[in-house]
Design a protein around this motif. Sequence first.
Motif, mmCIF file in Angstrom:
data_model
loop_
_atom_site.group_PDB
_atom_site.id
_atom_site.type_symbol
_atom_site.label_atom_id
_atom_site.label_comp_id
_atom_site.label_asym_id
_atom_site.label_seq_id
_atom_site.Cartn_x
_atom_site.Cartn_y
_atom_site.Cartn_z
ATOM 1 N N UNK A 227 0.572 -1.157 -0.023
ATOM 2 C CA UNK A 227 -0.093 -0.053 -0.139
ATOM 3 C C UNK A 227 0.732 1.277 0.098
ATOM 4 N N UNK A 228 2.129 0.887 0.193
ATOM 5 C CA UNK A 228 3.005 2.435 0.296
ATOM 6 C C UNK A 228 3.067 3.095 -0.964
ATOM 7 N N UNK A 229 3.300 2.127 -1.847
ATOM 8 C CA UNK A 229 3.430 3.039 -3.353
ATOM 9 C C UNK A 229 1.877 3.401 -3.935
ATOM 10 N N UNK A 230 0.782 2.888 -3.436
ATOM 11 C CA UNK A 230 -0.411 3.395 -3.656
ATOM 12 C C UNK A 230 -0.565 4.712 -3.148
ATOM 13 N N UNK A 231 -0.076 4.805 -1.689
ATOM 14 C CA UNK A 231 -0.273 6.161 -1.246
ATOM 15 C C UNK A 231 0.448 7.225 -1.976
#
Length: 464
Positions: free
Chosen positions: A339-343
Amino acid sequence: MSNTSVKKQKKFEFPHGFVILFILMVLTAAVTYLVPAGQYERVTDANGRTLVVDGTYESIESNPTGLLDLFNALHTGMVDAAPIIFFIFIVGGSFGILQATNTIESAFGSLTKKLAGKEILLIPVVMLFLAVSGGTWGMAEEVIPFILIAIPLAIRMGFDSITGTAMILTGVYAGFGSAFMNPFTVGVAQGIAGLPTFSGMGVRFVFWFIFVGVTILYVMNYARKVKKNPKLSLMYEEDLKRETSIAKQQTLSKRQVAILIVLALTVIGLALGVILEGWYVTEIASLFLIMGIIVGFIAKMRMNQIAQAFVKGCEEMVMGALIVGFAYGILVILQDSNTIDTILFYVSSLVAELPTYLSAMGMYGVQSLLNFIVPSGSGQAAISMPILAPLGDLVGVSRQTAVLAFQYGDGISNILTPTAGVLMASLALAKIPWIKWVKWALPLILIQYALGAVFIMIAHLFIW
C-alpha cells in the motif's frame, strides 16, 4: 452504606506505549482493506540504493492484512529491528556498568554547584552541539544513550524529565530535519535529484540557524517555567519519585575523573567513527561495550560485578528496545500489503494538479505524510525523490526546492510520530508516556511546520 457503593472511580491511565503502537498496527491493518495494492518498478543505482522508477506504477492483486498476518508483523518487525534493538541492549548494559560506579551522580553534584543560578545555560550548549551533529554528520540513533544522562541532570538542576529528554531529542532532530549537509537526507536526496552534493548549503545554513534557534528558545522557555514552579511540569508527580536516587550531592574521586575521561573519549570516538569511517549501530555498540568494560576495571569491579551491572542496565532497556519492534511492525504491514506505493502515487498525482505557486507546498505535505509511514530519511528519499524531483520540473518547482521540501517533511515529525523508533525508545527509557510528550511537543511541532512552510515558499518564490 455498603462498600460497593463507595468504590472509587478508577483514575484514567495513559495507554502504555505497547498499547498505542498495537492499536496503530490494528488501524494500519484495517487501512489495507481500503487502500488498493500497487507498486512501482525499482532499480538499484551505482551507490547500491533501491529507487522507484517514475511512471511505472501499476495496480496489483490486493493483499490485505489478515488476523494472523497482524500478529506475524510484530515478530517480523522485531526481527527487522534487531540491529537497533540489540544496539539499545548493549549500550544500556554498558551504561549500567557506568551507573554502578556512581560517577554520573558525582559529576552532577559537582556541575550543579558550578552552575548554581546559571543552570539554564546548559540547555543551549547541549542542544546546539546536538543540532550541529544532526545537521552535519546525521546524528540520530546515537543520542539514545544520552537520555540516561540528561534526565537526572535536568532534574538535579531544577528542571524536569521532559526538559532533559527535549534537550536531546529536539536538539538533534532540529539539526537533522533542517540540516545543511546531512549525508543521509540532503546528500541522498540531492544525489537522486541529480544535484551537486550539498549545493545550496548557504541558504540551508541560514534556515538551519533560525530553525534551531527557535527550538532552543522553546525548550528554554518551558524549562524556566518549570524551575520557577515545578508543579507546571507535565511529569511533576512522576519526577518526584525519581529524585530519591539522585538527591545526594557528591564530589568526584580520582577514579571517577578517570571514568569521565573514558566517557568523553568514547563520545569523541563515536563522532570520529561515524564521520570518518561510516560507523553505524554495530560499531557504536561495540565502542560502548569496550567503554563499559574499561570503566569496570577502573572502578576495580570484579568480573561478576561487571556482568551483573551489565544485566541490570539491559533490564532498564527492555521496554525501549521492544517498542522499536512494535514501530517496525507497522511498516511491515504497509510493505507486505503493497500500500505504500499506492499512497505515494495518489498523493503525488494530487500535487501535479495544484497551481504552480502551491506545488512546493504540496510536495511539503506529501513528504510530511510519508514520514509517518517511512520514518527513515534515506528510505523516504529513495521512495519519493525519483517521483517528486521530475514532477517538480513539470510544475515549475526547482529540484533544490523539492529537496528542501523533502528535508522538512522528513525531519519535523521525527519527534512526534509513534512509528519513529528512536523517539519511542527514548520516551520508554525516559519513562514519559507518548501522550504526555505529544501534549508538550505539539505546539513546537506546529511552529516548526510553519517555519518549514515559510522557508520553502521563500526558496520557491525568491531563491531557487
